[in-house]
Every structure is written in C-alpha cells, then in structure tokens.
Design an enzyme around this catalytic site. Sequence first.
Site, PDB file in Angstrom:
ATOM      1  N   GLU A  25       0.922  -1.064  -0.060  1.00  0.00           N
ATOM      2  CA  GLU A  25      -0.098  -0.089  -0.177  1.00  0.00           C
ATOM      3  C   GLU A  25       0.847   1.201   0.120  1.00  0.00           C
ATOM      4  O   GLU A  25       1.557   1.683   0.878  1.00  0.00           O
ATOM      5  CB  GLU A  25      -0.889  -0.074   1.153  1.00  0.00           C
ATOM      6  CG  GLU A  25      -1.870   1.294   1.448  1.00  0.00           C
ATOM      7  CD  GLU A  25      -2.274   1.161   2.732  1.00  0.00           C
ATOM      8  OE1 GLU A  25      -2.532   2.337   3.517  1.00  0.00           O
ATOM      9  OE2 GLU A  25      -2.647   0.163   3.474  1.00  0.00           O
ATOM     10  N   LYS A  78     -10.762  -1.020   7.596  1.00  0.00           N
ATOM     11  CA  LYS A  78      -9.781  -0.729   7.991  1.00  0.00           C
ATOM     12  C   LYS A  78      -9.846  -0.432   9.537  1.00  0.00           C
ATOM     13  O   LYS A  78     -10.852   0.176   9.767  1.00  0.00           O
ATOM     14  CB  LYS A  78      -9.011   0.327   7.400  1.00  0.00           C
ATOM     15  CG  LYS A  78      -7.496   0.800   7.968  1.00  0.00           C
ATOM     16  CD  LYS A  78      -7.034   1.971   6.995  1.00  0.00           C
ATOM     17  CE  LYS A  78      -5.626   2.520   7.359  1.00  0.00           C
ATOM     18  NZ  LYS A  78      -4.464   1.764   7.136  1.00  0.00           N
ATOM     19  N   ARG A 103       0.787  10.083   0.855  1.00  0.00           N
ATOM     20  CA  ARG A 103       1.282  11.245   1.744  1.00  0.00           C
ATOM     21  C   ARG A 103       2.642  12.152   1.283  1.00  0.00           C
ATOM     22  O   ARG A 103       3.009  13.172   2.060  1.00  0.00           O
ATOM     23  CB  ARG A 103       1.756  10.611   3.075  1.00  0.00           C
ATOM     24  CG  ARG A 103       0.877   9.805   4.048  1.00  0.00           C
ATOM     25  CD  ARG A 103       1.624   9.142   5.285  1.00  0.00           C
ATOM     26  NE  ARG A 103       0.412   8.116   5.666  1.00  0.00           N
ATOM     27  CZ  ARG A 103       0.883   7.259   6.756  1.00  0.00           C
ATOM     28  NH1 ARG A 103       2.106   7.470   7.456  1.00  0.00           N
ATOM     29  NH2 ARG A 103       0.128   6.506   7.238  1.00  0.00           N
TER      30      ARG A 103
END
Length: 318
Positions: free
Chosen positions: A40, A128, A44
């Site tokens: 993943e 999640k 960011r």
Amino acid sequence: MNPLERFSRACIVPVVVLDNVEDAVPTAKALLAGGIDVMEITFRTAAAKDSIAAVASACPDMLVGAGTVINLEQCKAAVSAGAGFIVSPGFDEEIIKYCIKTGITVTPGCVAPSEIMSAVKLGLSVVKFFPANVYGGLTALKSLSAPFPGIKFLPTGGINSHNIGDYIAAPFIHAVGGSWICTRKDIADGNFDKITALCREARQNALGFEFAHLGINCENVESSTEVSNFFQTAFDFPLKDGSSSVFASPNIEILKSPNLGAYGHIAIRTNNILCAVPELEKAGFYADTSTAKYKDDRLVALYLKQEIGGFAIHLLQK
C-alpha cells in the site's frame, strides 16, 4: 484471486511511504523477496502516484494499491496510475461508491459502530481499523466483531513483529497493516536487504508454527487402551478419553482406529491456516483440501498431502 484474498494470504499489507519514485521498484522487490506480494503506497508524498505506476509496470507479481486516500481526486489519480486497491484512513462515501462503481477494492477506515454499519450498507465485508493501538486494539476489535459477524478488520497502528501473531490468530482479523517492515528511513537509506529480512521475520511470527501433538494409529479400541495404559502406568500421564481417541497428556493422541498416515500424524498449530497453506506450497508441501474442517465458517484443521517418516502432517488453527 481478488485483492482481499491476496491480503489474507499475505497476512500483512505493508504501508509504504516513498519520497522518491526511484525507490518504488527496489522496495517492491524487497517485499517480494520477503514473501509479501501486496503493498500500500500512501498518498502522503508527491511521489505516490508515479511510484504506484512504476511498481504496476515493473513488478507484475506485486499487487500495488494506494493508501491514505482522503478524497475522490486522489482516488481517481491512484486508479489511473494502476492501483489495484484503495485504502482510506476514514469513511468517505464518495470514494467508496466510486470504487464500487469502477470495480476497485476499497477498504475504508471504520472505528465506530455507525461507520461499520454504513460500510455494511454499501456491501463491504472488510474495513480498516486505524489507529488500532489508540482505539483499543484487539480488545476493541473483539467487542466490535460481536454485532458485526460478517465484517473482518484490517487493523493498522501499533502492530509489530512481537504482537502480529495475536492479531492474525483472531477470527475477526482479515490481515494487518503496518510500516515497521519497510520504514521510511530504511527505504531512503536503501536498506532493502533489511526490509526483506523484516518481512520474513514478520511472516514467521504471523504464522506461528509450533508442535501441537503426536497422533498414534491403533487398530482398534483394545490396542488403543493398551497404548494409553502404557503412558499412564510408565509416566503417570493423565488420560482424557474421547469418542475417536484418547489423549495421554495434551501432547500424545492415541487413535482408536487407523487414520491418515502409516503410523499416525504430527499436529502443527498455526495462527492462520489460510496464510500457512501458500507458505508451505512455496516449499513444495500441498494441502489435502478433502480433509478440511470448519468451525463457524473458519478453517480450523487440514492435512497435508505428503507423509513425513510415515506420519501425516495435520495443521491446526490456534
């Protein structure tokens, strides 16, 4: 195999922060060498989109997706770059509906019952849970799983090589996420061998193989009684009589009739049989799916096809 199945088999979905596109492919190859074929890449940094594209193009064995996706614009950019899945830190209905419409696997962050209910309403089965260590970890997840038996969790935050086995063994955990196996610093410093070693360590701890018991085949009840009495008389082992076998201590099972294996079986416990099977296949050992046993839709026991020294190998869920 769809992305959610890949998550489960990998046990770990690495959370990868990349500052330079040039590090994307070496990181992917380091993860693959360590036995993990999903990653993943988080949105960011400015390098995220191009990094996803680089891995998608150069590493066909790696399932690359986008993480920390917080708006639809980022989601579309990730998908256009080749992301095979989307992970969000929170619940965003616009992102989820777009992914469902376009056939992209999406795992939104859900920590409150109302968020989980919204995910269920949209047809999702895996969410999640972030940050797991802040919101109560396994204790909180166990409580949340009770009213949502059809939901499994992908916890991220506070998970490491020391506690990963506890998470993977829980029936409500689909896989775990984490960055400890490929830290931002190790990637920037080019410590790719270290990343591979950390992946292997994490996989070993996730699977948690350990000896459970030895099973001894006997021809009938009479011979089973004779063998059981030997262990009790000679070693003062306590006997626990069952319908098909007798346990002399927790580590020796005496079968009342022959089962698999010329002489019996060796039982090995693991935190997760579904994760263990592909790992064993890499070493040339294959599951006999006809022997699978389930409890509450979870695989709890399975034999391998091969015998070792006249003993069948029996995998047991911890």
